[in-house]
Design a protein around this motif. Structure first.
Motif, PDB file in Angstrom:
ATOM      1  N   PRO A   1      81.606   8.956  75.879  1.00 40.89           N
ATOM      2  CA  PRO A   1      82.995   8.507  75.864  1.00 40.89           C
ATOM      3  C   PRO A   1      83.130   7.219  75.055  1.00 40.89           C
ATOM      4  O   PRO A   1      82.136   6.574  74.726  1.00 40.89           O
ATOM      5  CB  PRO A   1      83.282   8.235  77.345  1.00 40.89           C
ATOM      6  N   GLY A   2      84.346   6.851  74.737  1.00 37.14           N
ATOM      7  CA  GLY A   2      84.564   5.590  74.038  1.00 37.14           C
ATOM      8  C   GLY A   2      86.033   5.261  73.960  1.00 37.14           C
ATOM      9  O   GLY A   2      86.892   6.142  74.108  1.00 37.14           O
ATOM     10  N   VAL A   3      86.321   3.995  73.727  1.00 39.38           N
ATOM     11  CA  VAL A   3      87.699   3.570  73.493  1.00 39.38           C
ATOM     12  C   VAL A   3      88.119   3.957  72.083  1.00 39.38           C
ATOM     13  O   VAL A   3      89.199   4.498  71.857  1.00 39.38           O
ATOM     14  CB  VAL A   3      87.835   2.047  73.692  1.00 39.38           C
ATOM     15  N   ALA A   4      87.235   3.680  71.120  1.00 41.54           N
ATOM     16  CA  ALA A   4      87.541   3.960  69.716  1.00 41.54           C
ATOM     17  C   ALA A   4      86.263   4.307  68.974  1.00 41.54           C
ATOM     18  O   ALA A   4      85.165   3.897  69.367  1.00 41.54           O
ATOM     19  CB  ALA A   4      88.216   2.750  69.074  1.00 41.54           C
ATOM     20  N   PHE A   5      86.423   5.075  67.894  1.00 44.94           N
ATOM     21  CA  PHE A   5      85.311   5.487  67.041  1.00 44.94           C
ATOM     22  C   PHE A   5      85.733   5.326  65.590  1.00 44.94           C
ATOM     23  O   PHE A   5      86.924   5.262  65.281  1.00 44.94           O
ATOM     24  CB  PHE A   5      84.947   6.955  67.278  1.00 44.94           C
ATOM     25  N   ASP A   6      84.754   5.320  64.693  1.00 40.73           N
ATOM     26  CA  ASP A   6      85.075   5.434  63.278  1.00 40.73           C
ATOM     27  C   ASP A   6      84.341   6.620  62.691  1.00 40.73           C
ATOM     28  O   ASP A   6      83.508   7.258  63.354  1.00 40.73           O
ATOM     29  CB  ASP A   6      84.802   4.134  62.511  1.00 40.73           C
ATOM     30  N   SER A   7      84.643   6.956  61.450  1.00 45.52           N
ATOM     31  CA  SER A   7      84.147   8.194  60.851  1.00 45.52           C
ATOM     32  C   SER A   7      82.655   8.154  60.539  1.00 45.52           C
ATOM     33  O   SER A   7      82.073   9.186  60.189  1.00 45.52           O
ATOM     34  CB  SER A   7      84.934   8.512  59.577  1.00 45.52           C
ATOM     35  N   PHE A   8      82.027   6.989  60.658  1.00 46.63           N
ATOM     36  CA  PHE A   8      80.592   6.874  60.441  1.00 46.63           C
ATOM     37  C   PHE A   8      79.810   6.814  61.757  1.00 46.63           C
ATOM     38  O   PHE A   8      78.634   6.473  61.765  1.00 46.63           O
ATOM     39  CB  PHE A   8      80.279   5.650  59.577  1.00 46.63           C
ATOM     40  N   GLY A   9      80.471   7.140  62.856  1.00 46.09           N
ATOM     41  CA  GLY A   9      79.795   7.176  64.148  1.00 46.09           C
ATOM     42  C   GLY A   9      79.840   5.890  64.926  1.00 46.09           C
ATOM     43  O   GLY A   9      79.282   5.820  66.031  1.00 46.09           O
ATOM     44  N   GLY A  10      80.486   4.870  64.393  1.00 46.56           N
ATOM     45  CA  GLY A  10      80.645   3.631  65.151  1.00 46.56           C
ATOM     46  C   GLY A  10      81.451   3.887  66.412  1.00 46.56           C
ATOM     47  O   GLY A  10      82.414   4.656  66.396  1.00 46.56           O
ATOM     48  N   ARG A  11      81.050   3.246  67.487  1.00 44.99           N
ATOM     49  CA  ARG A  11      81.694   3.465  68.788  1.00 44.99           C
ATOM     50  C   ARG A  11      81.955   2.146  69.472  1.00 44.99           C
ATOM     51  O   ARG A  11      81.086   1.277  69.495  1.00 44.99           O
ATOM     52  CB  ARG A  11      80.805   4.330  69.690  1.00 44.99           C
ATOM     53  N   MET A  12      83.146   2.002  70.032  1.00 43.50           N
ATOM     54  CA  MET A  12      83.444   0.868  70.891  1.00 43.50           C
ATOM     55  C   MET A  12      83.665   1.400  72.296  1.00 43.50           C
ATOM     56  O   MET A  12      84.549   2.242  72.520  1.00 43.50           O
ATOM     57  CB  MET A  12      84.684   0.116  70.419  1.00 43.50           C
ATOM     58  N   GLY A  13      82.832   0.943  73.239  1.00 43.85           N
ATOM     59  CA  GLY A  13      82.927   1.407  74.613  1.00 43.85           C
ATOM     60  C   GLY A  13      83.878   0.568  75.443  1.00 43.85           C
ATOM     61  O   GLY A  13      84.751  -0.130  74.911  1.00 43.85           O
ATOM     62  N   TYR A  14      83.663   0.610  76.746  1.00 49.89           N
ATOM     63  CA  TYR A  14      84.571  -0.055  77.672  1.00 49.89           C
ATOM     64  C   TYR A  14      84.108  -1.451  78.068  1.00 49.89           C
ATOM     65  O   TYR A  14      84.753  -2.114  78.874  1.00 49.89           O
ATOM     66  CB  TYR A  14      84.752   0.813  78.914  1.00 49.89           C
ATOM     67  N   GLY A  15      82.991  -1.893  77.528  1.00 51.37           N
ATOM     68  CA  GLY A  15      82.543  -3.265  77.762  1.00 51.37           C
ATOM     69  C   GLY A  15      81.435  -3.425  78.772  1.00 51.37           C
ATOM     70  O   GLY A  15      80.893  -4.510  78.929  1.00 51.37           O
ATOM     71  N   GLY A  16      81.062  -2.338  79.468  1.00 51.27           N
ATOM     72  CA  GLY A  16      80.008  -2.449  80.469  1.00 51.27           C
ATOM     73  C   GLY A  16      78.598  -2.367  79.906  1.00 51.27           C
ATOM     74  O   GLY A  16      77.644  -2.805  80.548  1.00 51.27           O
ATOM     75  N   GLY A  17      78.463  -1.775  78.731  1.00 53.35           N
ATOM     76  CA  GLY A  17      77.160  -1.674  78.083  1.00 53.35           C
ATOM     77  C   GLY A  17      76.229  -0.627  78.668  1.00 53.35           C
ATOM     78  O   GLY A  17      75.046  -0.584  78.309  1.00 53.35           O
TER      79      GLY A  17
END
Length: 216
Positions: free
Chosen positions: A141-157
């Motif tokens: 899961p993730g908050v946001a992604f980019d087209s190169f697979g970058g992922r921003m999660g929810y901050g818990g790590g």
């Protein structure tokens, strides 16, 4: 010593960017109607199984494959249609449970085996089998992604620590189109996904198969 203030400013800026992006995506998720979510989740399922048919694990016996998935809440990109189809195909599934600062995965065979846990997220109930298939596919899961697979999660790590512990998993992101951004704010410890599945197609290495017209 002179570089330290610059590093701190950079980290502060990244934290601010992440907070703004999380708030924006949260608002957009709230606005998704049940009808739209149902449509998008069905499209995610179609792309998921199309891509699954291209992976080397397709040639393995169903009872030797493990797929790890999160359980969506609060209008996240939905995994339940995928789970139900995996069960129909006899493919074993595991879902995450937060235990202290770590996250572990447990086998489930139906939604009656989960209940609200950490932060209200559905988790496997006590007494289920912990799974340690270190080269399985993990749907992230993730908050946001980019087209190169970058992922921003929810901050818990939790996922970053899990992949640090078990780095050999195949990692697929699942997202609605409004969660795709040009570039997510990233920290050195953030783990990228191998690809991102959206209702409109599959992103990997900056390319979308609906644009290129073929499988990736």
């Amino acid at each position: 010593m002179e570089a330290l203030p610059i590093l701190v400013k950079s980290m502060e800026r990244s934290s601010e960017e992440k907070a703004l992006l999380r708030n924006r995506i949260k608002s957009l998720r709230k606005a998704v109607s049940p009808e739209k979510k149902q449509l998008w989740d069905r499209q995610l399922k179609e792309h998921f199984f199309r891509q699954l048919s291209c992976e080397p694990l397709k040639d393995s016996p169903a009872d030797s494959i493990w797929i790890y998935l999160y359980l969506d809440i609060r209008n996240e990109a939905g995994t339940r249609p995928i789970l139900e189809e995996l069960w129909k195909r006899g493919i074993r599934t595991a879902v995450p449970k937060v235990e202290g600062d770590e996250m572990n995965f447990y086998e489930i065979t139906g939604l009656e085996e989960v209940s609200p846990g950490c932060r209200g997220i559905l988790e496997p109930v006590s007494g289920l089998k912990q799974v340690q298939a270190v080269r399985s596919l993990v749907v992230v899961p993730g908050v946001a992604f980019d087209s190169f697979g970058g992922r921003m999660g929810y901050g818990g790590g939790f996922y970053d620590r899990f992949f640090q512990r078990e780095p050999d998993h195949l990692k697929w992101g699942l997202a609605y189109e409004f969660q795709m951004v040009e570039a997510v704010p990233r920290e050195p410890w953030d783990r990228k996904t191998d690809l991102v599945i959206t209702p409109n197609g599959i992103w990997r290495d900056g390319k979308n198969d609906t644009i290129t017209g073929g499988r990736i």
